[in-house]
Write a protein that holds these residues in place. Structure first.
Motif, PDB file in Angstrom:
ATOM      1  N   PHE A 191      18.883  -3.277  23.329  1.00  0.00           N
ATOM      2  CA  PHE A 191      19.238  -3.036  24.726  1.00  0.00           C
ATOM      3  C   PHE A 191      18.529  -4.030  25.644  1.00  0.00           C
ATOM      4  N   ALA A 192      17.282  -4.369  25.307  1.00  0.00           N
ATOM      5  CA  ALA A 192      16.531  -5.333  26.111  1.00  0.00           C
ATOM      6  C   ALA A 192      17.202  -6.702  26.093  1.00  0.00           C
ATOM      7  N   VAL A 193      17.738  -7.097  24.937  1.00  0.00           N
ATOM      8  CA  VAL A 193      18.428  -8.389  24.842  1.00  0.00           C
ATOM      9  C   VAL A 193      19.682  -8.388  25.713  1.00  0.00           C
ATOM     10  N   LEU A 194      20.411  -7.271  25.718  1.00  0.00           N
ATOM     11  CA  LEU A 194      21.597  -7.171  26.572  1.00  0.00           C
ATOM     12  C   LEU A 194      21.218  -7.273  28.047  1.00  0.00           C
ATOM     13  N   CYS A 195      20.106  -6.631  28.414  1.00  0.00           N
ATOM     14  CA  CYS A 195      19.644  -6.694  29.794  1.00  0.00           C
ATOM     15  C   CYS A 195      19.219  -8.116  30.158  1.00  0.00           C
ATOM     16  N   MET A 196      18.596  -8.809  29.203  1.00  0.00           N
ATOM     17  CA  MET A 196      18.208 -10.199  29.434  1.00  0.00           C
ATOM     18  C   MET A 196      19.442 -11.059  29.685  1.00  0.00           C
ATOM     19  N   LYS A 197      20.474 -10.835  28.893  1.00  0.00           N
ATOM     20  CA  LYS A 197      21.700 -11.612  29.040  1.00  0.00           C
ATOM     21  C   LYS A 197      22.360 -11.353  30.388  1.00  0.00           C
ATOM     22  N   ALA A 198      22.320 -10.079  30.834  1.00  0.00           N
ATOM     23  CA  ALA A 198      22.982  -9.706  32.083  1.00  0.00           C
ATOM     24  C   ALA A 198      22.204 -10.162  33.312  1.00  0.00           C
ATOM     25  N   GLY A 199      20.871 -10.042  33.265  1.00  0.00           N
ATOM     26  CA  GLY A 199      20.085 -10.311  34.456  1.00  0.00           C
ATOM     27  C   GLY A 199      19.371 -11.643  34.485  1.00  0.00           C
ATOM     28  N   PHE A 200      19.172 -12.257  33.322  1.00  0.00           N
ATOM     29  CA  PHE A 200      18.428 -13.516  33.254  1.00  0.00           C
ATOM     30  C   PHE A 200      19.144 -14.450  32.285  1.00  0.00           C
ATOM     31  N   ARG A 201      20.357 -14.809  32.638  1.00  0.00           N
ATOM     32  CA  ARG A 201      21.223 -15.525  31.704  1.00  0.00           C
ATOM     33  C   ARG A 201      20.648 -16.878  31.286  1.00  0.00           C
ATOM     34  N   ASP A 202      20.063 -17.621  32.230  1.00  0.00           N
ATOM     35  CA  ASP A 202      19.504 -18.927  31.886  1.00  0.00           C
ATOM     36  C   ASP A 202      18.404 -18.792  30.840  1.00  0.00           C
TER      37      ASP A 202
END
Length: 227
Positions: A209-220
């Motif tokens: 879930f943390a990886v998904l959140c990283m992708k959504a909020g901190f894409r770079d």
């Protein structure tokens, strides 16, 4: 404007005629031989159709417009300006779901920063006769997260785990329900594809879930990390 009017009339006539052929006949009459009618013609025809539908009753034709966020802010403003010509149609109500800040940002992109600062709010109030702000920040994140997880047949082993999901969400996509739903839809897809035993492990499912959140909020950062 021609493309927009054609799409709006096509959609609306299919609704008013309840799936009949009236809408298609109207489109063919409007656009046969590639003739381009004036905007006044479009608005007048639309108004006449609504009037025919509601008659002398107090009924209203209601047009719901959603998913505006799929457009870039400047395109949202462009669409609102085009639709405004139809808003004065008697017997018809347009109900639209938009984000105030996004519209203001679209005005800034379309007309420049100075215009947006001075006239952004005036533009919003000019387009929308009545606006209601939904209290999206008042719902309880913990209950929302718990319900979402249980719907996926994931049962957190503690309140602390639920709190961690909530923290990850707020630090990545905020409290907007549609963005949170998108996160959980992706989470469910991963669960469907992955080994179920991995989701039975508290640490592993939180990492996913943390990886998904990283992708959504901190894409770079996600792209850099994913290399």
């Amino acid at each position: 404007m021609t493309k927009f009017a054609k799409g709006l009339i096509n959609l609306t006539t299919s609704i008013l005629s309840q799936g009949g052929t009236d809408g298609q006949y109207l489109i063919e009459a409007f656009f046969k031989d590639n003739a381009v009618n004036s905007l006044d013609d479009f608005v007048r025809t639309f108004s006449e159709m609504v009037k025919k539908k509601v008659g002398d009753s107090k009924s209203r034709v209601i047009v719901f417009v959603n998913d505006m966020d799929r457009l870039a802010p400047a395109k949202q403003v462009e669409l609102l300006e085009a639709m405004e010509y139809f808003f004065d149609c008697k017997g018809c109500v347009f109900a639209m779901a938009v984000d105030y800040n996004t519209v203001i940002g679209g005005v800034r992109e379309r007309y420049g920063g100075a215009f947006a600062q001075e006239n952004g709010e005036k533009f919003f109030n000019k387009i929308f006769r009545v606006s209601l702000r939904l209290p999206v920040s008042d719902f309880r994140m913990e209950n929302y997260v718990k319900n979402k997880l249980e719907h996926m047949e994931i049962y957190p082993d503690s309140e602390e785990e639920i709190r961690l999901y909530g923290e990850l969400i707020q630090r990545s996509v905020g409290r907007e329900p549609e963005s949170i739903d998108h996160l959980f839809d992706s989470f469910l897809l991963l669960k469907t594809l992955a080994d179920e035993e991995m989701y039975e492990n508290r640490t592993m499912r939180l990492l996913f879930f943390a990886v998904l959140c990283m992708k959504a909020g901190f894409r770079d950062f996600y792209v850099f990390w994913h290399r």
